[in-house]
Design a protein around this motif. Structure first.
Motif, PDB file in Angstrom:
ATOM      1  N   ARG A 303       0.836  -1.211   0.000  1.00 32.88           N
ATOM      2  CA  ARG A 303       0.000   0.000   0.000  1.00 32.88           C
ATOM      3  C   ARG A 303       0.868   1.257   0.000  1.00 32.88           C
ATOM      4  O   ARG A 303       0.566   2.236  -0.698  1.00 32.88           O
ATOM      5  N   SER A 304       1.947   1.227   0.774  1.00 30.18           N
ATOM      6  CA  SER A 304       2.857   2.375   0.798  1.00 30.18           C
ATOM      7  C   SER A 304       3.484   2.605  -0.568  1.00 30.18           C
ATOM      8  O   SER A 304       3.647   3.746  -1.023  1.00 30.18           O
ATOM      9  N   LEU A 305       3.837   1.507  -1.228  1.00 30.26           N
ATOM     10  CA  LEU A 305       4.422   1.614  -2.567  1.00 30.26           C
ATOM     11  C   LEU A 305       3.420   2.221  -3.545  1.00 30.26           C
ATOM     12  O   LEU A 305       3.778   3.062  -4.385  1.00 30.26           O
ATOM     13  N   ALA A 306       2.150   1.802  -3.428  1.00 25.95           N
ATOM     14  CA  ALA A 306       1.102   2.355  -4.295  1.00 25.95           C
ATOM     15  C   ALA A 306       0.913   3.845  -4.028  1.00 25.95           C
ATOM     16  O   ALA A 306       0.683   4.634  -4.959  1.00 25.95           O
ATOM     17  N   ASP A 307       1.038   4.248  -2.768  1.00 17.08           N
ATOM     18  CA  ASP A 307       0.919   5.678  -2.433  1.00 17.08           C
ATOM     19  C   ASP A 307       2.026   6.491  -3.094  1.00 17.08           C
ATOM     20  O   ASP A 307       1.789   7.607  -3.582  1.00 17.08           O
TER      21      ASP A 307
END
Length: 342
Positions: A303-307
């Motif tokens: 999720r952090s990578l997608a952000d």
């Protein structure tokens, strides 16, 4: 028989083999190894050199004809065959096997190709040529192997580095052996006494390290926070497209998630690694990463990578590189302050 590039010169002094199989991902080591073979072959009367590349345009009969051009006046020949990046097709492998019985004492065969995996090293064509040949794996030393590699290379050139100098040379030239070779030749000229110290290195050289996205993922898997930050900073300085890094890291995280899911279903770790065709030297770091990063943590990292990717694509005033550095620290499981990382 298998020998490494640094052992090749000594092995050549004992006599030539029929075939040399040079496979690996390090251009400098392959270039030097081929040149060493050609130099020794020239001393023994191999005056002609022919190069072929295995692709859809190759006429294999041209190679066979070189081997069959026998006469009292024929010169001894070196045939250099360059392999494609992709594995050989069945037809190409069969064509290679037809070449083996045509070899004789006036033909020296050199294979030049990409790094091989265990399956490729067990292929029939490979074992056929290795029987009377020499396999020289020419792979880039990893971060653990590089200091020893540099120390041996310095000694062969008459240079005498202290321990700190070796570590600095490794840090400044990781991923760029060509620059390392050039730097060592420069140091030979500057310091005839061969003594290498930190002061001398810093006066004579600048950084030439070059990192790849895969070295970043290796650092993240191994939990090496400082190394990961150093690589992120270098990739940013080189102008690498950050979305490429995000894709490579994402692929690694997705695989880790699948491994955790397989493990939760009862599959043993060894079978999981076999399923994903994991190299032996990566299994220990991946095992440690799986213990450090349970499935919920991996999902949060995704999720952090997608952000970060959303930030890159929608907010052109954002600063994604510091965000990627913070992500790297989280994946490594460290609470190192970004400003304190060298």
């Amino acid at each position: 028989m298998r020998v490494y590039p640094e052992q090749l010169t000594q092995r050549l002094s004992q006599g030539l083999c029929k075939t040399y199989l040079l496979f690996g991902n390090e251009p400098l080591l392959k270039q030097e190894s081929i040149q060493n073979i050609l130099d020794e072959a020239a001393k023994q009367g191999f005056d002609e050199k022919h190069r072929f590349t295995i692709d859809s345009q190759l006429n294999w009969q041209d190679i066979y004809d070189c081997c069959q051009a026998l006469s009292l006046f024929a010169n001894r020949q070196v045939l250099i065959i360059t392999f494609p990046e992709n594995p050989l097709t069945a037809a190409q492998a069969n064509a290679l096997k037809e070449l083996a019985p045509l070899l004789h004492q006036d033909v020296l065969l050199v294979f030049d190709g990409p790094r091989l995996n265990k399956k490729q090293e067990s292929a029939q064509w490979f074992t056929l040529f290795q029987k009377e040949g020499l396999y020289v794996p020419c792979n880039t030393p990893d971060a653990r192997q590089l200091p020893r590699f540099i120390e041996n290379r310095c000694h062969s050139l008459g240079l005498k580095p202290d321990h700190e100098s070796i570590l600095l040379l490794a840090q400044w030239h990781e991923g760029n052996l060509l620059a390392l070779s050039q730097s060592l030749m420069k140091l030979q000229l500057l310091y005839p006494d061969g003594e290498l110290t930190l002061v001398r290195l810093k006066e004579a050289l600048s950084r030439h390290n070059h990192y790849t996205p895969f070295q970043l993922t290796d650092a993240l898997i191994e939990g090496k926070a400082k190394r990961a930050i150093r690589i992120v900073r270098q990739l940013e300085a080189e102008g690498v497209e950050i979305t490429i890094l995000l894709r490579v890291i994402q692929k690694e995280l997705v695989q880790l998630c699948k491994m955790q899911e397989y493990g939760a279903s009862g599959m043993g770790l060894s079978k999981i690694f076999d399923h994903f065709r994991v190299w032996q030297n990566r299994r220990a770091p991946l095992t440690a990463a799986l213990h450090r990063l349970p499935l919920p943590a991996l999902m949060q990292l995704l999720r952090s990578l997608a952000d970060i990717e959303t930030m890159v694509k929608t907010d052109f005033d954002s600063q994604p590189w510091p965000a990627l550095a913070a992500f790297s620290l989280n994946m490594c499981g460290h609470t190192v302050q970004l400003s304190s990382v060298n």
